[in-house]
Scaffold this active site. Structure first.
Site: not given
Ligand code: FES
Length: 150
Positions: A34, A36, A59, A103
């Site tokens: 992603c 991130d 996110c 995450c």
């Protein structure tokens, strides 16, 4: 996608955001898929984490999990922080949707990366204590030769 109230609370009002100029352990991790990135700053005195701050470029779930992770290690010992799992962070947030589990892994890894940095600054090999850390994603084209990618 359904988020718990705790996730929404930590996303809209994240705790311990920022940098710690006198941190003695700083770790950065990233998720290659992603993109991130999460950076964690720890101030460790004796073996207690007396202060912690984070910066997350990612996110909403990444922000919420890093916020919760900082709350869960603040005032704790290094040993307690090493035991912090992404599962514990998720539970403290009343769960995450399955596609957002990674995450919370980022939050766990960011704490570990900061602890690894703390040991490295003292000339101690962190890997036997902290374990392997996911390296941050780094920028280069697919075909470029890169010493860390082999
Ligand atoms: Fe990448 Fe959440 S989507 S950390």
């Amino acid at each position: 996608m359904m988020y718990s109230e705790k996730v929404l609370d930590h996303f809209t009002n994240p705790r311990n955001v920022g940098e710690l100029p006198d941190a003695n352990g700083v770790g950065e991790v990233g998720n290659a898929k992603c993109g991130d990135i999460m950076r964690m700053y720890l101030k460790i005195e004796g073996d207690v984490i007396t202060d912690v701050k984070f910066k997350t470029f990612g996110c909403g779930a990444a922000i919420a999990t890093s916020s919760m992770a900082t709350e869960m290690v603040k005032g704790r010992t290094i040993q307690e922080a090493l035991q912090l799992s992404n599962k514990a962070v998720m539970e403290a947030l009343d769960g995450l949707p399955p596609v957002k589990v990674h995450c919370s892994v980022l939050a766990e890894q960011a704490v570990r990366a900061a602890l690894a940095d703390y040991y490295r600054r003292q000339g101690i090999d962190p890997e036997p204590i902290v374990g392997k850390i996911q390296e941050p994603d780094h920028d280069h084209g697919e075909g470029d030769s890169c010493p860390s990618c082999g």
